[in-house]
Design a protein around this motif. Structure first.
Motif, PDB file in Angstrom:
ATOM      1  N   CYS A  17       7.510  -7.156   6.287  1.00 27.79           N
ATOM      2  CA  CYS A  17       6.563  -6.617   5.297  1.00 27.79           C
ATOM      3  C   CYS A  17       7.001  -5.246   4.799  1.00 27.79           C
ATOM      4  N   SER A  18       7.169  -4.296   5.731  1.00 25.27           N
ATOM      5  CA  SER A  18       7.492  -2.926   5.330  1.00 25.27           C
ATOM      6  C   SER A  18       8.989  -2.647   5.320  1.00 25.27           C
TER       7      SER A  18
ATOM      8  N   SER B  38       2.592   6.420  10.805  1.00 23.73           N
ATOM      9  CA  SER B  38       1.389   5.840  10.204  1.00 23.73           C
ATOM     10  C   SER B  38       0.115   6.079  10.997  1.00 23.73           C
TER      11      SER B  38
ATOM     12  N   ARG C 223       0.625  -2.512  11.944  1.00 21.77           N
ATOM     13  CA  ARG C 223       1.329  -2.495  10.661  1.00 21.77           C
ATOM     14  C   ARG C 223       2.146  -1.205  10.532  1.00 21.77           C
TER      15      ARG C 223
ATOM     16  N   THR D 241       2.972   1.482   6.553  1.00 22.44           N
ATOM     17  CA  THR D 241       2.100   0.935   5.507  1.00 22.44           C
ATOM     18  C   THR D 241       2.206   1.654   4.166  1.00 22.44           C
TER      19      THR D 241
ATOM     20  N   TYR E 284       4.406   1.897   1.877  1.00 15.72           N
ATOM     21  CA  TYR E 284       5.344   1.438   0.840  1.00 15.72           C
ATOM     22  C   TYR E 284       4.651   1.082  -0.460  1.00 15.72           C
TER      23      TYR E 284
ATOM     24  N   CYS F  22       1.112  -9.253   5.639  1.00 13.95           N
ATOM     25  CA  CYS F  22       1.546  -8.426   4.512  1.00 13.95           C
ATOM     26  C   CYS F  22       0.494  -8.292   3.431  1.00 13.95           C
TER      27      CYS F  22
ATOM     28  N   CYS G 191       4.860  -6.591  -0.149  1.00  7.57           N
ATOM     29  CA  CYS G 191       5.888  -6.129   0.776  1.00  7.57           C
ATOM     30  C   CYS G 191       6.680  -4.991   0.149  1.00  7.57           C
ATOM     31  N   TYR G 192       7.506  -4.372   0.973  1.00  3.03           N
ATOM     32  CA  TYR G 192       8.474  -3.426   0.432  1.00  3.03           C
ATOM     33  C   TYR G 192       9.444  -4.224  -0.424  1.00  3.03           C
TER      34      TYR G 192
END
Length: 806
Positions: free
Chosen positions: A119-120, A455, A461, A464, A466, A619, A623-624
């Motif tokens: 995701c990141s 974070s 997560r 976060t 991004y 996500c 996402c990134y």
């Protein structure tokens, strides 16, 4: 007949008991889960590093004024990570996962592994669940999960991401004297035998809450109020039972001789450092959230933590300047509490820049005076201020019926960048860098921190920041979905009373979340920051070495590229985090490039790696996903700090922020600037420099916090908090434009062998310090410290050029 009735009653009781057990005793222990057994493709990692290397190369070839010369591109690569991540192995994270608070359900350690990789798109991360809630079983599962995450990352010399193991030591004091705050403890290695057998929790508030059994009526209330989702509440009850029934370790015993299955604790940083030294493993201890007044007593300062017994400079080399809980960088000379000549707490009067909440408590009561005599009204006002101070973080309870909007912007820094809630300036990073400890002969003791961001996310997560979206899942915002649910949680709002009510700490009807101002805090939760390292490789050892030598920087979440170097160090160029002796005017160079603008959605490899339902759950559809266009760096700000040279020296004039402000060209390609300090006197006073790279404005979650409207005198006349519950629409992310930024680690110039120039007179000491024993944050003195220039930005001897970076 009586016998049949008796048997009937017994049978009914048996049925009721069986139903009770089935409904209320079915809790299951939280487990770590399993991370996705797919590696991030090598070409994805190569593309990320290639884009940053290309930018670095082009910036390196750009000149900046007469002293600049093109040089080879930096040999080290910049990697991004998050060293502060909670899962539902943390009690507060578990609580916010409950349906009654609009939670999503379980987010165990395996989710953090997948989120970081898919995701990141991070290069490294660390788990830091609260030690106070980690039972022996949960600690074992944490270690196994981190090892699994690393095993899935591929070749240890070139992994898709490095996962570190750690915990959070969550200390909360009740007074400035006994408050030390929160620290993350992170280890270089993850193998059994190279990490502690037990996490080390803090004593005090957090541990006491977890060890006390929740009244049965409270546990039943939540289950009965939400029967379709009862399993999650029962699981939370099992989590609480498991923590509560773990025996405390005996005190005064070497850590290696303690039972494995007990809960170990340390009351102070000194005890924590001693226990970590007994283990002997390579460890970093990172203070964080230092200015977060949500739980921090008013009037606290960092001075007591600079005493030799409470500091370990080999372990405590970094500090978290920014997280999803706000920015702890900036010092301000305002006072949230004052003390009279007898040491009694008094409420300070407001200024244009600051409204103390104790003062606002008095004003709220004043509005309720009606037609009573003026003398009686003033008595009530003063009582309200005293009651608020005495209640600490629970002060808002002392004015029954007051709505969050009525408190306006009390307690907040009005001109700080995304500040923490109820900012405590005496615990700020700038304050810590400005003070000294003079308890022992010789040079004063200093904090020598590198700056990182992370974070502090509580839903597994990492990283976060991004994209700015989905406020409820990407930040810590939480709350009841309806007014009825809110009343089940906290009871009905108390009626408005004409007078303030003293806080009774023995009340049993209040839960922990009612003892702090959760409602206004929701406006200050942000997406997370990042730590960036200048690393020789992607492997664990290279990343760790960068952290240890402080060649790191923080960002507010965007992947800004930043280099900050001393050009004429004793051995040539010295990077951020360095300590150096300079015998001439120091010269510095800054290079910076903005983060990539983001494309919507997720990249192909993420959609191919995660099932659709897991992709959405983790996500949240985003996402990134970088484009080829970088955002513009608008300016570079230089902060100069001249640390104390004697005990009691006022701190405010020692911090020049910004000392220089250098505009960058209107070009997204990047920015290169040089500056020097002609006021530096070799061999004399220490000077600390760090820089901020400021990016063009973009929308951010909770970017305007309480969203106040101000009058011409700077007073908040109307606040519009962004609530975490039903009062703010679920899809309202409360976006406002902010200037995302990166903070370099400082460069510390210390006295060298050059002869010292005569010092200018220093200012007289401020009045006596508050009971915490810390230095008085103070106001500007009549005379500036030795060699100081007037505060404010300077454009002298600074130049800027732009690279042709893409």
């Amino acid at each position: 007949m009586i016998r049949k009735l008796l048997f009937g009653l017994l049978a009914l009781a048996a049925v009721v008991a069986a139903l009770f057990v089935a409904i209320f005793r079915g809790g299951k222990g939280e487990t770590a889960g399993n991370a996705t057994a797919v590696r991030v493709p090598a070409e994805v990692l190569s593309a990320r590093s290639g884009a940053d290397k290309a930018t670095a190369s082009k910036l390196a070839s750009s000149g900046a004024g007469a002293t600049a010369a093109p040089e080879a591109a930096p040999s080290k690569q910049i990697l991004f990570g998050d060293l502060h991540v909670h899962t539902t192995f943390s009690a507060d994270a578990f609580q916010r996962s409950l349906p009654l608070l609009q939670g999503e359900g379980a987010h165990p350690p395996a989710d953090a592994c997948d989120f970081a990789r898919f995701c990141s798109g991070l290069d490294f991360w660390s788990i830091t669940d609260h030690a106070e809630g980690l039972s022996p079983r949960l600690w074992k599962e944490t270690k196994d999960s981190i090892r699994q995450c690393n095993a899935l990352a591929g070749d240890p010399k070139n992994p898709d991401a490095v996962a570190f193991l750690g915990w959070e030591w969550t200390q909360v004091g009740t007074t400035p004297d006994n408050h030390y705050g929160h620290k993350n403890v992170i280890f270089r290695d993850v193998e059994e035998g190279k990490v502690p057998a037990r996490p080390i929790s803090a004593t005090g508030t957090a541990l006491t809450v977890l060890k006390n059994e929740t009244p049965l009526w409270q546990r039943l209330k939540f289950v009965l109020a939400d029967m379709p989702n009862r399993q999650r509440y029962l699981d939370f009850g099992e989590f609480q039972r498991e923590v509560r029934e773990t025996d405390l370790c005996p005190a005064g015993v070497d850590v290696r001789k303690l039972p494995v299955e007990c809960q170990e604790s340390a009351a102070t940083p000194q005890e924590l450092f001693e226990k970590l030294s007994q283990w002997g493993f390579e460890t970093l201890v990172i203070p964080h959230g230092t200015t977060w007044g949500f739980y921090t007593p008013a009037g606290v300062t960092l001075d007591k933590q600079l005493a030799a017994a409470q500091d370990d400079p080999e372990k405590q080399r970094l500090i978290e300047v920014y997280s999803g809980h706000g920015n702890s960088e900036e010092f301000r000379p305002f006072k949230e509490i004052a003390f009279d000549e007898k040491g009694a707490a008094v409420c300070p009067a407001p200024t244009r820049d600051y409204l103390p909440c104790c003062w606002q408590a008095g004003e709220l009561v004043r509005e309720r005076c009606g037609d009573i005599p003026r003398e009686e009204c003033e008595r009530r006002v003063e009582a309200a201020r005293r009651n608020h101070l005495a209640a600490g973080p629970a002060g808002y309870i002392t004015v029954p019926g007051a709505r969050p909007e009525e408190w306006k912007d009390c307690g907040q820094c009005k001109d700080c960048f995304l500040p923490t809630f109820q900012l405590r300036p005496g615990d700020s990073v700038q304050y810590g860098l400005a003070i000294g400890n003079f308890d022992q002969p010789g040079p004063p003791r200093r904090f020598r921190w590198g700056m990182i961001g992370s974070s502090d996310n509580h839903s597994a997560r990492p990283g976060t920041g991004y994209k700015e979206y989905d406020r409820h899942q990407m930040t810590e915002v939480t709350g009841a979905p309806t007014q009825a649910a809110h009343e089940r949680l906290a009871g009905k709002d108390p009626p408005r009373t004409p007078e303030s009510v003293p806080f009774d700490p023995t009340r049993r009807d209040l839960q922990f979340f009612q003892l702090v101002d959760f409602e206004r805090q929701a406006s200050f939760f942000l997406t997370g920051g990042l730590v960036a390292v200048h690393s020789e490789g992607r492997d664990r050892d290279s990343i760790w070495n960068s952290l240890e030598r402080r060649e790191v920087y923080a960002t507010s979440g965007d992947r800004i590229l930043l280099w900050f170097d001393l050009l004429n160090g004793p051995d040539g160029r010295a990077p951020m985090g360095s300590e150096a002796k300079v015998g001439e005017t120091p010269r510095f160079r800054v290079r910076a490039a903005g983060s990539f603008e983001q494309k919507p959605g997720c990249p192909d490899f993420t959609r191919q790696s995660l099932p659709a339902d897991r992709l959405e759950y983790l996500c949240r559809g985003e996402c990134y996903n970088p484009s080829d266009l970088r955002r513009r760096i608008s300016r570079i700000e230089v902060v100069r700090i001249r640390p104390q040279v004697k005990k009691g020296e006022p701190v405010a004039p020692l911090i020049q922020d910004p000392w220089k402000k250098i505009d960058c060209p209107d070009d997204p390609s990047g920015c290169v600037v040089e500056f020097e300090d002609p006021d530096f006197v070799p061999g004399s006073r220490e000077v600390t420099y760090y820089v901020r790279a400021i990016q063009e404005p973009t929308p951010a979650v909770n970017g305007k916090a309480l969203r106040c409207d101000y009058d011409e005198n700077g007073n908040c006349v109307k606040a519009r908090p962004c609530f975490g519950d039903y009062r703010t629409a679920w899809d309202d992310d409360c976006l406002s434009p902010v200037e995302e930024r990166a903070w370099s680690s400082p460069i510390f110039l210390v006295p060298g062998s050059a002869p010292a120039a005569p010092s200018a007179p220093t200012a007289p000491s401020q009045p006596s310090s508050p009971p915490s024993g810390g230095g008085d944050p103070g106001l500007a003195p009549a005379a500036a410290p030795a060699g100081a220039t007037p505060p404010g930005p300077s454009e002298a001897r600074a130049s800027a050029t732009v690279g042709s970076a893409g």
